[in-house]
Design an enzyme around this catalytic site. Structure first.
Site, PDB file in Angstrom:
ATOM      1  N   ASP A 109      32.154  34.154 -13.155  1.00  0.00           N
ATOM      2  CA  ASP A 109      32.073  32.905 -12.386  1.00  0.00           C
ATOM      3  C   ASP A 109      31.795  31.712 -13.292  1.00  0.00           C
ATOM      4  O   ASP A 109      31.348  31.852 -14.428  1.00  0.00           O
ATOM      5  CB  ASP A 109      30.967  33.001 -11.313  1.00  0.00           C
ATOM      6  CG  ASP A 109      29.566  33.144 -11.900  1.00  0.00           C
ATOM      7  OD1 ASP A 109      29.394  33.905 -12.876  1.00  0.00           O
ATOM      8  OD2 ASP A 109      28.631  32.494 -11.390  1.00  0.00           O
ATOM      9  N   GLU A 145      26.750  35.011 -11.745  1.00  0.00           N
ATOM     10  CA  GLU A 145      25.652  34.843 -12.701  1.00  0.00           C
ATOM     11  C   GLU A 145      25.067  33.443 -12.612  1.00  0.00           C
ATOM     12  O   GLU A 145      23.862  33.253 -12.705  1.00  0.00           O
ATOM     13  CB  GLU A 145      26.159  35.105 -14.130  1.00  0.00           C
ATOM     14  CG  GLU A 145      25.056  35.153 -15.180  1.00  0.00           C
ATOM     15  CD  GLU A 145      24.813  33.840 -15.914  1.00  0.00           C
ATOM     16  OE1 GLU A 145      23.940  33.821 -16.792  1.00  0.00           O
ATOM     17  OE2 GLU A 145      25.467  32.818 -15.610  1.00  0.00           O
ATOM     18  N   ASP A 163      27.462  35.963 -24.193  1.00  0.00           N
ATOM     19  CA  ASP A 163      27.374  34.710 -23.428  1.00  0.00           C
ATOM     20  C   ASP A 163      26.538  33.681 -24.175  1.00  0.00           C
ATOM     21  O   ASP A 163      25.859  32.855 -23.554  1.00  0.00           O
ATOM     22  CB  ASP A 163      26.762  35.008 -22.041  1.00  0.00           C
ATOM     23  CG  ASP A 163      26.927  33.861 -21.059  1.00  0.00           C
ATOM     24  OD1 ASP A 163      27.737  32.954 -21.323  1.00  0.00           O
ATOM     25  OD2 ASP A 163      26.230  33.873 -20.021  1.00  0.00           O
TER      26      ASP A 163
HETATM   27 ZN   LIG Z   1      26.947  31.945 -18.950  1.00  0.00          ZN
END
Ligand SMILES: [Zn+2]
Length: 415
Positions: free
Chosen positions: A85, A180, A203
């Site tokens: 997302d 997330e 990430d």
């Molecule tokens: Zn992230």
């Protein structure tokens, strides 16, 4: 030619055009159905690569396994994880990624809104990108490098592992999560199905960064019950809950505020307030890297409330403190090899390894306490949640290399 013969950049450019914005106001899971569009595409690409168990579940999670090709039997299963997302803060619809070849330090003016200018003076990390190829959005949307850079890197690493059987590895699990950005990214993860010993979220920001520490986090709700009276006849009677709440907030020391702290210092932070004369509620978040200090901050808040309430004898208050997440380091220090191997992989990829802490939380901080110790490795994403988001092609390639080295190191170290 295999349908999947893409570079990491080609994958990234495809994924960012799919709108996967999550929605905190939604009660469904995933919060937006459209996130499954990317999930379905990833499953198709994985199946085309020959990853037979790749599937999308009803909650929008993608699970897949790259089967071991090493004869060794004792290699722990490791997992790579990214979220699909994008942040609700900024539109993710109609993203038009632009490739800027051979960046030379000039300002990048985004064509669809020329007021959006990515300046070297405001993005310190750009000084490490001279000569690299950068990707930005066109000015009216975010880019979605957070975290589609990580998705593309994991997908490309998977492709490389399949294409190069000479790279030996144990079972590698892949996990792509929805939601997330609205804090629900691991709510519906099937830990049993995942069955991994260690995980890595991909990430992080700058090339070479590994993050093994997050905040520990509590939420606190202060409820104040005051005394209401007609304001024309309130003398000596009224005790306004609004004013009591304001006094408590004002008494929180400046050195315990987000705007007054950095580095390893924690804080007490009022995030919302609702009040009438009779009752008022203040929501706080409390953060620190150290669990004892976190408890100490809650005690400070409790003491402040008690002191202020002494001046209002007919009123009362209570403070309810709830744990939100905990510093992943508490788990990771029990398995030092997980971070050590990541540091080694970064070095083998030709980068300086930079171990850091995050003044926030990650999916990994919750996964670590759900039984999957999970530090964060860089994806190359920068200026996330904004129209000025950017990523470099060369950094994405380095992230792919890091993932591949990590798979090899785990294989080398076990029998
Ligand atoms: Zn992230």
């Amino acid at each position: 030619m295999n349908l999947n013969d893409y570079t990491v950049t080609e994958r990234f450019l495809r994924y960012v055009t799919i709108d996967t914005q999550s929605d905190p106001a939604s009660g469904s899971f995933p919060s937006t159905e459209k996130q499954k569009n990317l999930g379905r595409l990833l499953v198709n690409e994985l199946q085309d690569m020959g990853i037979e168990d790749a599937h999308l579940d009803e909650f929008g999670y993608v699970y897949a396994t790259i089967p071991a090709n090493s004869a060794k039997r004792g290699i722990p299963v490791i997992c790579f994880c990214s979220h699909m997302d994008t942040a609700p803060d900024c539109s993710g619809a109609g993203v038009e990624p632009l490739l800027h070849k051979n960046y030379q330090g000039a300002d990048i003016i985004l064509p669809d809104d020329p007021s959006q200018v990515i300046k070297l003076s405001q993005h310190a990390d750009l000084k490490n990108q001279i000569g690299h190829d950068l990707i930005t959005a066109s000015g009216t949307t975010l880019l979605g490098a957070d975290n589609k850079a990580g998705v593309a890197e994991i997908m490309d690493a998977c492709y490389q592992l399949v294409k190069h059987p000479e790279i030996k590895h144990g079972d590698i699990r892949l996990l792509f999560t929805p939601d997330e950005e609205i804090g629900r990214g691991v709510d519906k993860v099937d830990m049993k199905k995942l069955g991994a010993f260690a995980g890595y979220t991909v990430d992080g920001e700058s090339a070479g960064n590994i993050e093994d520490e997050t905040f520990s986090a509590d939420g606190a709700v202060l409820t104040i019950r005051g005394i209401s009276a007609h304001p024309g006849f309130a003398k000596g009677k009224m005790e306004s809950a609004i004013k009591i709440a304001a006094a408590v907030i004002a008494a929180v020391p400046a050195e315990l505020s987000p705007e007054g702290t950095d580095g390893r210092k924690g804080f007490i932070h009022p995030v919302s307030i609702e009040g009438h004369v009779e009752t008022a509620t203040v929501n706080f978040i409390i953060r620190d890297f150290d669990d004892e200090k976190l408890t100490g901050h809650a005690a400070v808040l409790r003491k402040i409330a008690a002191e202020i309430l002494k001046e209002f004898s007919a009123s009362s208050s209570d403070l309810e403190v709830r744990p939100q997440y905990r510093n992943m380091k508490n788990v990771l220090r029990q398995h030092p090899q997980i971070v050590d191997y990541a540091m080694e992989a970064v070095k083998r990829a030709g980068l300086n390894a930079n171990l850091r802490s995050i003044r926030g939380g990650t999916d990994g901080s919750r996964l670590s306490f759900m039984g999957l110790p999970c530090p964060n490795i860089f994806a190359g994403e920068h200026a996330f949640h904004s129209k000025q988001e950017w990523v470099s092609v060369q950094d994405m390639q380095k992230a792919v290399d890091t993932i591949l080295h990590l798979c090899m190191i785990w294989e080398e170290r076990y029998e």
